[in-house]
Design a protein around this motif. Structure first.
Motif, short mmCIF file in Angstrom:
data_model
loop_
_atom_site.label_atom_id
_atom_site.label_comp_id
_atom_site.label_asym_id
_atom_site.label_seq_id
_atom_site.Cartn_x
_atom_site.Cartn_y
_atom_site.Cartn_z
N UNK A 74 0.79 -1.24 0.00
CA UNK A 74 0.00 0.00 0.00
C UNK A 74 0.82 1.29 0.00
N UNK A 75 2.10 1.24 0.34
CA UNK A 75 2.86 2.48 0.49
C UNK A 75 2.96 3.28 -0.82
N UNK A 76 2.81 2.56 -1.95
CA UNK A 76 2.99 3.19 -3.27
C UNK A 76 1.65 3.68 -3.85
N UNK A 77 0.56 3.44 -3.13
CA UNK A 77 -0.77 3.66 -3.72
C UNK A 77 -1.01 5.10 -4.18
N UNK A 78 -0.61 6.06 -3.38
CA UNK A 78 -0.79 7.48 -3.73
C UNK A 78 0.51 8.08 -4.23
N UNK A 79 1.60 7.79 -3.50
CA UNK A 79 2.90 8.37 -3.86
C UNK A 79 3.33 7.93 -5.27
N UNK A 80 3.06 6.68 -5.62
CA UNK A 80 3.43 6.19 -6.95
C UNK A 80 2.64 6.89 -8.04
N UNK A 81 1.33 7.06 -7.82
CA UNK A 81 0.50 7.77 -8.81
C UNK A 81 0.97 9.22 -8.94
N UNK A 82 1.35 9.82 -7.81
CA UNK A 82 1.81 11.21 -7.81
C UNK A 82 3.09 11.36 -8.62
N UNK A 83 4.04 10.46 -8.39
CA UNK A 83 5.34 10.57 -9.07
C UNK A 83 5.23 10.25 -10.57
N UNK A 84 4.39 9.27 -10.92
CA UNK A 84 4.24 8.90 -12.33
C UNK A 84 3.37 9.89 -13.10
N UNK A 85 2.74 10.81 -12.38
CA UNK A 85 1.90 11.81 -13.04
C UNK A 85 0.52 11.30 -13.40
N UNK A 86 0.15 10.10 -12.94
CA UNK A 86 -1.16 9.53 -13.26
C UNK A 86 -2.24 9.96 -12.27
N UNK A 87 -1.82 10.62 -11.19
CA UNK A 87 -2.82 11.05 -10.21
C UNK A 87 -3.76 12.10 -10.79
N UNK A 88 -3.21 12.99 -11.61
CA UNK A 88 -4.05 14.03 -12.24
C UNK A 88 -5.14 13.40 -13.09
N UNK A 89 -4.75 12.37 -13.88
CA UNK A 89 -5.73 11.69 -14.72
C UNK A 89 -6.77 10.98 -13.86
#
Length: 273
Positions: A74-89
Protein backbone atom coordinates in the motif's frame (compact mmCIF):
# COMPACT_ATOMS: atom_id res chain seq x y z
CA UNK A 1 -20.15 1.21 -7.57
CA UNK A 2 -19.09 0.01 -11.02
CA UNK A 3 -16.36 2.63 -11.08
CA UNK A 4 -15.05 1.47 -7.69
CA UNK A 5 -14.97 -2.11 -8.96
CA UNK A 6 -13.18 -0.94 -12.11
CA UNK A 7 -10.49 0.69 -9.94
CA UNK A 8 -10.24 -2.54 -7.93
CA UNK A 9 -9.83 -4.69 -11.04
CA UNK A 10 -7.20 -2.33 -12.47
CA UNK A 11 -5.29 -2.30 -9.18
CA UNK A 12 -5.43 -6.09 -8.93
CA UNK A 13 -4.02 -6.44 -12.46
CA UNK A 14 -1.21 -4.01 -11.65
CA UNK A 15 -0.35 -6.04 -8.53
CA UNK A 16 -0.40 -9.22 -10.63
CA UNK A 17 1.93 -7.62 -13.19
CA UNK A 18 4.28 -6.46 -10.43
CA UNK A 19 4.23 -9.99 -8.97
CA UNK A 20 2.89 -8.73 -5.63
CA UNK A 21 0.22 -11.44 -5.66
CA UNK A 22 2.78 -14.21 -6.19
CA UNK A 23 5.19 -12.74 -3.63
CA UNK A 24 2.53 -12.42 -0.91
CA UNK A 25 1.20 -15.94 -1.52
CA UNK A 26 4.69 -17.46 -1.60
CA UNK A 27 5.70 -15.76 1.64
CA UNK A 28 2.59 -16.84 3.53
CA UNK A 29 2.70 -20.40 2.16
CA UNK A 30 6.40 -20.90 2.93
CA UNK A 31 6.33 -19.57 6.50
CA UNK A 32 3.01 -21.26 7.32
CA UNK A 33 4.29 -24.67 6.21
CA UNK A 34 7.51 -24.23 8.19
CA UNK A 35 5.56 -23.34 11.33
CA UNK A 36 3.06 -26.15 10.75
CA UNK A 37 5.96 -28.58 10.84
CA UNK A 38 8.09 -27.05 13.58
CA UNK A 39 5.53 -25.19 15.70
CA UNK A 40 3.27 -28.16 16.45
CA UNK A 41 6.03 -30.30 17.98
CA UNK A 42 5.04 -29.73 21.65
CA UNK A 43 1.44 -31.02 21.34
CA UNK A 44 2.15 -33.95 23.61
CA UNK A 45 3.24 -31.80 26.53
CA UNK A 46 0.50 -29.15 26.09
CA UNK A 47 -2.46 -31.50 25.81
CA UNK A 48 -3.87 -29.49 22.89
CA UNK A 49 -4.63 -30.74 19.40
CA UNK A 50 -2.01 -30.25 16.70
CA UNK A 51 -3.92 -27.58 14.77
CA UNK A 52 -4.56 -25.43 17.87
CA UNK A 53 -0.82 -25.38 18.58
CA UNK A 54 -0.21 -24.55 14.92
CA UNK A 55 -2.69 -21.65 15.25
CA UNK A 56 -0.74 -20.30 18.22
CA UNK A 57 2.44 -20.40 16.12
CA UNK A 58 0.71 -18.83 13.10
CA UNK A 59 -0.58 -16.03 15.35
CA UNK A 60 3.00 -15.05 16.11
CA UNK A 61 3.85 -15.27 12.41
CA UNK A 62 0.86 -13.16 11.36
CA UNK A 63 1.73 -10.38 13.82
CA UNK A 64 4.98 -9.79 11.93
CA UNK A 65 4.20 -10.87 8.37
CA UNK A 66 0.66 -9.61 7.67
CA UNK A 67 1.37 -5.94 8.59
CA UNK A 68 4.62 -6.05 6.60
CA UNK A 69 2.94 -7.42 3.46
CA UNK A 70 0.07 -4.94 3.84
CA UNK A 71 2.42 -1.95 4.15
CA UNK A 72 4.59 -3.09 1.22
CA UNK A 73 1.50 -3.36 -0.99
CA UNK A 74 0.00 0.00 0.00
CA UNK A 75 2.86 2.48 0.49
CA UNK A 76 2.99 3.19 -3.27
CA UNK A 77 -0.77 3.66 -3.72
CA UNK A 78 -0.79 7.48 -3.73
CA UNK A 79 2.90 8.37 -3.86
CA UNK A 80 3.43 6.19 -6.95
CA UNK A 81 0.50 7.77 -8.81
CA UNK A 82 1.81 11.21 -7.81
CA UNK A 83 5.34 10.57 -9.07
CA UNK A 84 4.24 8.90 -12.33
CA UNK A 85 1.90 11.81 -13.04
CA UNK A 86 -1.16 9.53 -13.26
CA UNK A 87 -2.82 11.05 -10.21
CA UNK A 88 -4.05 14.03 -12.24
CA UNK A 89 -5.73 11.69 -14.72
CA UNK A 90 -7.24 9.61 -11.94
CA UNK A 91 -8.74 12.66 -10.27
CA UNK A 92 -10.55 13.57 -13.49
CA UNK A 93 -12.70 10.43 -13.11
CA UNK A 94 -16.22 10.98 -11.81
CA UNK A 95 -15.17 9.57 -8.45
CA UNK A 96 -14.50 11.01 -5.04
CA UNK A 97 -11.12 10.51 -3.41
CA UNK A 98 -12.66 8.16 -0.85
CA UNK A 99 -14.02 6.00 -3.67
CA UNK A 100 -10.59 5.84 -5.33
CA UNK A 101 -9.06 4.72 -2.04
CA UNK A 102 -11.90 2.24 -1.54
CA UNK A 103 -11.24 0.68 -4.97
CA UNK A 104 -7.55 0.24 -4.18
CA UNK A 105 -8.43 -1.02 -0.69
CA UNK A 106 -10.71 -3.78 -2.07
CA UNK A 107 -7.99 -4.97 -4.47
CA UNK A 108 -5.24 -5.04 -1.85
CA UNK A 109 -7.48 -6.76 0.69
CA UNK A 110 -8.37 -9.40 -1.91
CA UNK A 111 -4.68 -10.09 -2.57
CA UNK A 112 -4.04 -10.35 1.16
CA UNK A 113 -7.01 -12.68 1.68
CA UNK A 114 -5.73 -14.97 -1.09
CA UNK A 115 -2.27 -15.13 0.46
CA UNK A 116 -3.58 -15.73 3.98
CA UNK A 117 -6.15 -18.33 2.87
CA UNK A 118 -3.57 -20.34 0.92
CA UNK A 119 -0.94 -20.08 3.68
CA UNK A 120 -3.27 -21.04 6.51
CA UNK A 121 -4.99 -23.66 4.35
CA UNK A 122 -1.70 -25.41 3.69
CA UNK A 123 -0.81 -25.33 7.39
CA UNK A 124 -4.23 -26.70 8.39
CA UNK A 125 -4.02 -29.41 5.73
CA UNK A 126 -0.59 -30.48 6.93
CA UNK A 127 -1.72 -30.60 10.58
CA UNK A 128 -4.87 -32.64 9.81
CA UNK A 129 -2.94 -34.95 7.48
CA UNK A 130 -0.49 -35.70 10.33
CA UNK A 131 -3.23 -36.09 12.94
CA UNK A 132 -6.96 -36.37 11.95
CA UNK A 133 -7.95 -35.26 15.49
CA UNK A 134 -6.46 -31.87 14.69
CA UNK A 135 -9.71 -30.92 12.92
CA UNK A 136 -10.93 -29.86 16.38
CA UNK A 137 -8.79 -26.76 15.90
CA UNK A 138 -10.58 -25.60 12.72
CA UNK A 139 -12.71 -22.97 14.54
CA UNK A 140 -9.51 -21.41 15.94
CA UNK A 141 -8.00 -21.43 12.43
CA UNK A 142 -11.08 -19.70 10.98
CA UNK A 143 -10.94 -17.07 13.74
CA UNK A 144 -7.26 -16.50 12.96
CA UNK A 145 -8.13 -16.06 9.26
CA UNK A 146 -10.68 -13.28 9.61
CA UNK A 147 -8.79 -11.47 12.34
CA UNK A 148 -5.67 -11.58 10.12
CA UNK A 149 -7.68 -9.87 7.38
CA UNK A 150 -8.76 -7.16 9.83
CA UNK A 151 -5.14 -6.69 10.92
CA UNK A 152 -4.05 -6.48 7.28
CA UNK A 153 -6.88 -4.04 6.49
CA UNK A 154 -5.68 -1.74 9.28
CA UNK A 155 -2.13 -1.64 7.94
CA UNK A 156 -3.23 -1.28 4.30
CA UNK A 157 -5.20 1.82 5.34
CA UNK A 158 -2.27 3.13 7.38
CA UNK A 159 -0.05 2.55 4.34
CA UNK A 160 -2.36 4.77 2.24
CA UNK A 161 -2.06 7.53 4.85
CA UNK A 162 1.75 7.26 4.75
CA UNK A 163 1.69 7.29 0.94
CA UNK A 164 -0.42 10.47 0.88
CA UNK A 165 1.73 12.23 3.48
CA UNK A 166 5.06 11.32 1.83
CA UNK A 167 4.06 11.90 -1.86
CA UNK A 168 7.28 10.19 -2.98
CA UNK A 169 7.62 6.38 -3.19
CA UNK A 170 11.10 6.37 -1.64
CA UNK A 171 10.05 8.43 1.36
CA UNK A 172 6.83 6.42 1.72
CA UNK A 173 8.77 3.13 1.72
CA UNK A 174 11.11 4.40 4.43
CA UNK A 175 8.21 5.60 6.55
CA UNK A 176 6.35 2.30 6.10
CA UNK A 177 9.33 0.24 7.28
CA UNK A 178 9.94 2.62 10.20
CA UNK A 179 6.30 2.40 11.23
CA UNK A 180 6.38 -1.42 11.05
CA UNK A 181 9.50 -1.48 13.20
CA UNK A 182 7.98 0.83 15.80
CA UNK A 183 4.49 -0.71 16.00
CA UNK A 184 5.49 -4.38 15.74
CA UNK A 185 8.87 -4.57 17.46
CA UNK A 186 9.81 -1.51 19.49
CA UNK A 187 6.34 -0.85 20.92
CA UNK A 188 6.27 -4.13 22.85
CA UNK A 189 9.86 -3.74 23.99
CA UNK A 190 9.09 -0.26 25.30
CA UNK A 191 6.02 -1.49 27.18
CA UNK A 192 7.90 -4.39 28.72
CA UNK A 193 10.72 -2.08 29.81
CA UNK A 194 8.17 0.27 31.39
CA UNK A 195 6.50 -2.63 33.22
CA UNK A 196 9.83 -3.79 34.62
CA UNK A 197 10.68 -0.25 35.75
CA UNK A 198 7.22 0.20 37.27
CA UNK A 199 7.62 -2.98 39.35
CA UNK A 200 3.91 -3.73 39.77
CA UNK A 201 2.78 -0.12 40.19
CA UNK A 202 -0.13 1.84 38.73
CA UNK A 203 1.26 1.80 35.19
CA UNK A 204 1.32 -1.99 35.15
CA UNK A 205 -2.19 -2.49 36.55
CA UNK A 206 -4.09 0.41 34.91
CA UNK A 207 -2.24 1.90 31.93
CA UNK A 208 -0.39 -1.08 30.45
CA UNK A 209 -3.48 -3.12 29.43
CA UNK A 210 -4.98 -0.18 27.50
CA UNK A 211 -1.70 0.63 25.75
CA UNK A 212 -1.49 -3.03 24.76
CA UNK A 213 -5.02 -3.08 23.35
CA UNK A 214 -4.40 0.25 21.58
CA UNK A 215 -1.90 -1.36 19.21
CA UNK A 216 -3.76 -3.38 16.52
CA UNK A 217 -0.99 -5.99 16.32
CA UNK A 218 -1.05 -6.63 20.07
CA UNK A 219 -4.86 -6.62 20.12
CA UNK A 220 -4.84 -9.23 17.34
CA UNK A 221 -2.40 -11.43 19.22
CA UNK A 222 -4.22 -11.09 22.55
CA UNK A 223 -7.61 -11.88 21.04
CA UNK A 224 -6.41 -15.02 19.28
CA UNK A 225 -4.31 -16.28 22.18
CA UNK A 226 -7.10 -15.65 24.71
CA UNK A 227 -9.48 -17.78 22.62
CA UNK A 228 -6.91 -20.46 21.81
CA UNK A 229 -6.61 -23.73 23.67
CA UNK A 230 -2.84 -23.61 23.28
CA UNK A 231 -1.95 -20.26 24.82
CA UNK A 232 0.91 -21.89 26.68
CA UNK A 233 2.65 -22.41 23.37
CA UNK A 234 3.16 -18.69 23.17
CA UNK A 235 5.55 -16.78 25.31
CA UNK A 236 6.34 -13.26 26.42
CA UNK A 237 3.50 -10.81 25.93
CA UNK A 238 1.07 -13.65 25.32
CA UNK A 239 0.82 -14.10 29.09
CA UNK A 240 -1.24 -10.90 29.18
CA UNK A 241 -3.96 -12.63 27.15
CA UNK A 242 -5.64 -13.81 30.33
CA UNK A 243 -5.74 -10.37 31.95
CA UNK A 244 -7.52 -8.44 29.16
CA UNK A 245 -11.12 -9.04 28.14
CA UNK A 246 -11.26 -10.48 24.58
CA UNK A 247 -14.04 -8.02 23.66
CA UNK A 248 -11.65 -5.10 24.21
CA UNK A 249 -9.05 -6.64 21.89
CA UNK A 250 -11.75 -7.44 19.32
CA UNK A 251 -13.05 -3.85 19.42
CA UNK A 252 -9.54 -2.60 18.72
CA UNK A 253 -8.99 -4.78 15.63
CA UNK A 254 -12.46 -3.89 14.34
CA UNK A 255 -11.94 -0.14 14.76
CA UNK A 256 -8.40 0.20 13.41
CA UNK A 257 -9.27 -0.34 9.71
CA UNK A 258 -11.89 2.41 9.99
CA UNK A 259 -9.51 4.76 11.80
CA UNK A 260 -6.79 4.06 9.24
CA UNK A 261 -9.10 4.74 6.30
CA UNK A 262 -10.30 7.96 7.93
CA UNK A 263 -6.74 9.21 8.34
CA UNK A 264 -5.90 8.15 4.77
CA UNK A 265 -8.87 10.04 3.31
CA UNK A 266 -7.97 13.19 5.25
CA UNK A 267 -4.35 12.95 4.08
CA UNK A 268 -5.38 12.25 0.45
CA UNK A 269 -7.61 15.34 0.37
CA UNK A 270 -4.55 17.53 0.94
CA UNK A 271 -2.67 16.06 -2.03
CA UNK A 272 -2.71 18.32 -5.09
CA UNK A 273 -1.23 16.82 -8.29
Amino acid sequence: MNAILAISVAEFRIAFRNRWVAIAIAMMALFSLVLAGAGSAPTGTLGADRLSVTVASLTSLAVYLVPLVALLMSFDAIAGEFERGTLSLMLTYPLGRFEILLGKFIAHLLILSLAVAIGYGLAAGAAIWADPRASAGLPAMFRLFWTSLLLGAAFVAIGYAISAFARRPGAAAGLAIALWLVMIVLYDLGLLAAVVADDGGRFTTEVFPWLLVGNPADAFRLYNLAASGATAAASGIGAAAHTIAPRHALASILLWPLVGLGIAVLAFRKVTP
